[in-house]
Design an enzyme around this catalytic site. Sequence first.
Site, PDB file in Angstrom:
ATOM      1  N   HIS A 116      44.257  32.186  -1.909  1.00  0.00           N
ATOM      2  CA  HIS A 116      43.963  33.166  -2.965  1.00  0.00           C
ATOM      3  C   HIS A 116      42.925  34.151  -2.436  1.00  0.00           C
ATOM      4  CE1 HIS A 116      43.457  33.792  -7.594  1.00  0.00           C
ATOM      5  NE2 HIS A 116      43.181  34.907  -6.927  1.00  0.00           N
TER       6      HIS A 116
ATOM      7  N   ASP B  26      31.321  29.592  -5.311  1.00  0.00           N
ATOM      8  CA  ASP B  26      30.258  30.530  -4.938  1.00  0.00           C
ATOM      9  C   ASP B  26      29.014  30.429  -5.827  1.00  0.00           C
ATOM     10  OD1 ASP B  26      31.270  31.593  -7.274  1.00  0.00           O
ATOM     11  OD2 ASP B  26      31.721  33.573  -6.447  1.00  0.00           O
TER      12      ASP B  26
ATOM     13  N   ILE C  88      28.711  31.356  -8.662  1.00  0.00           N
ATOM     14  CA  ILE C  88      28.715  32.507  -9.558  1.00  0.00           C
ATOM     15  C   ILE C  88      29.836  32.337 -10.582  1.00  0.00           C
ATOM     16  CG2 ILE C  88      29.091  35.002  -9.725  1.00  0.00           C
ATOM     17  CD1 ILE C  88      27.929  35.114  -6.797  1.00  0.00           C
ATOM     18  N   HIS C  89      31.004  32.045 -10.108  1.00  0.00           N
ATOM     19  CA  HIS C  89      32.148  31.844 -11.003  1.00  0.00           C
ATOM     20  C   HIS C  89      32.054  30.540 -11.778  1.00  0.00           C
ATOM     21  CE1 HIS C  89      33.826  35.139  -8.666  1.00  0.00           C
ATOM     22  NE2 HIS C  89      34.763  35.256  -9.587  1.00  0.00           N
TER      23      HIS C  89
ATOM     24  N   GLY D 281      36.696  39.229  -9.275  1.00  0.00           N
ATOM     25  CA  GLY D 281      36.896  38.705  -7.936  1.00  0.00           C
ATOM     26  C   GLY D 281      35.579  38.240  -7.341  1.00  0.00           C
TER      27      GLY D 281
ATOM     28  N   HIS E 177      44.985  32.665 -15.862  1.00  0.00           N
ATOM     29  CA  HIS E 177      44.792  33.790 -16.791  1.00  0.00           C
ATOM     30  C   HIS E 177      45.560  33.479 -18.063  1.00  0.00           C
ATOM     31  CE1 HIS E 177      42.434  36.421 -14.242  1.00  0.00           C
ATOM     32  NE2 HIS E 177      43.209  36.058 -13.239  1.00  0.00           N
TER      33      HIS E 177
ATOM     34  N   ASP F  39      39.150  34.075  -3.583  1.00  0.00           N
ATOM     35  CA  ASP F  39      39.451  35.127  -4.559  1.00  0.00           C
ATOM     36  C   ASP F  39      38.726  36.414  -4.176  1.00  0.00           C
ATOM     37  OD1 ASP F  39      40.684  36.244  -6.770  1.00  0.00           O
ATOM     38  OD2 ASP F  39      39.188  35.547  -8.201  1.00  0.00           O
TER      39      ASP F  39
ATOM     40  N   ARG G 154      36.427  19.298 -28.757  1.00  0.00           N
ATOM     41  CA  ARG G 154      37.509  19.183 -29.740  1.00  0.00           C
ATOM     42  C   ARG G 154      38.723  20.034 -29.364  1.00  0.00           C
ATOM     43  NH1 ARG G 154      33.060  19.182 -33.301  1.00  0.00           N
ATOM     44  NH2 ARG G 154      33.293  21.415 -33.691  1.00  0.00           N
TER      45      ARG G 154
ATOM     46  N   GLN H 268      41.848  41.739 -14.477  1.00  0.00           N
ATOM     47  CA  GLN H 268      43.197  42.285 -14.318  1.00  0.00           C
ATOM     48  C   GLN H 268      43.443  43.326 -15.410  1.00  0.00           C
ATOM     49  OE1 GLN H 268      45.749  40.811 -12.119  1.00  0.00           O
ATOM     50  NE2 GLN H 268      44.728  38.941 -11.490  1.00  0.00           N
TER      51      GLN H 268
END
Length: 390
Positions: free
Chosen positions: A68, A253, A255-256, A314, A200, A279, A233, A149
């Site tokens: 990716h 990273d 961060i994500h 990204g 996504h 990514d 839940r 996106q």
Amino acid sequence: MKAIFGGKLIIPDARGDFRVLSEHALLYDKNIARAVPESELSADDRDNFSERIDASGAFVSPGFVNIHVHGAMGYDAMDDDEAAVPAIARHQASTGVTAFLPTTMTCPLPAVRRALERIRAAMKKPGGVRVLGAHMEGPFINAARCGAQDAAHIVPADFALLEPFLDVLRLVTFAPETLPEASGFVEACKSKGLVLSIGHSAADYETALRFITGKGVRHVTHLYNGMAPFHHRAPGLVGGALDTDADCELIADNIHSHPAAHRLLWRAKQGKNIILITDSMRAAGLGDGESELGGQKVFVKNNVAALADGTIAGSVLTMDLAVKTFAENTGCGLPAAVACSSKAPAESLGLYGEIGSIEPGKRADLTIFDDQVRIQTTIVNGDTVYTSSK
């Protein structure tokens, strides 16, 4: 025959788990030959190798497989430029990657088709980091979870759009909850050997399980990102991914996703079915500044790539740093983190019989790095394609 001396080989044991083997030389040409105790090689033996690399105590690992990656060094796989994919490939070599999937975005369909045609051409070029095919991340996604996106270009999943590129496509991301009940999309893709990935997506837990366990869609695009957060839940797609044997991509990273999320994934999966990815977008390798992703402006500051509204867009992550970060965050150790960047992605694509580990007969796709995962040498199909100047 070529040889690497003095390295710590990261190889699979009898159970397939990666471990370190020291005091062995690795013999190879285009393919791995064998690991031999260095004590068994005489001075004459050493002189007979056509190429010798002194690893000097560094790790010798299977090459990383990045399934990716959108771009790097100012280039994107969507660029209408034949130089784009080769430029991305050269950057991948410097990060220990020996094979990768250039990844497309949710863009107008003619642009996606042109990108796939350029990836097809890059697959046929000899030498350098191997282009395994394409990861088509859009446009079969859910606008509610599209992230960076462009929702304007989302279209319903349609196998007919993929048929002209079955020789190129390896991995296709889609949002299962957007499929009509009797679409036949999953079945058509699987019949042609395409790997489908849920991403996504606004899928709830029940939908996720219906596709993962019921339809065999065993791949999840960048876990935690592009989906609802886990709730006790409403476990959602995150819960479905953690509660099954689905292969989960992770952008390691810090961060994500938080380091604790890495540890939770490691424990839930018991060290299996975890695929490290980058990514990365075109700003990778260029430092801070303004960039672009899928036609949208992206601003990079302190290694965070985001749209103007703050949406993460990204990454600028590299695979060497992903391996180091994941090993540190989870405490799993470098051999296990390497498996997540080589064995796991190769298995997911059905290529583990050819790449992804150091075993006799497999391609000599290798990388050599120090204990901080700083890449020293990258070897593809037995040929050195990158050597650090440091």
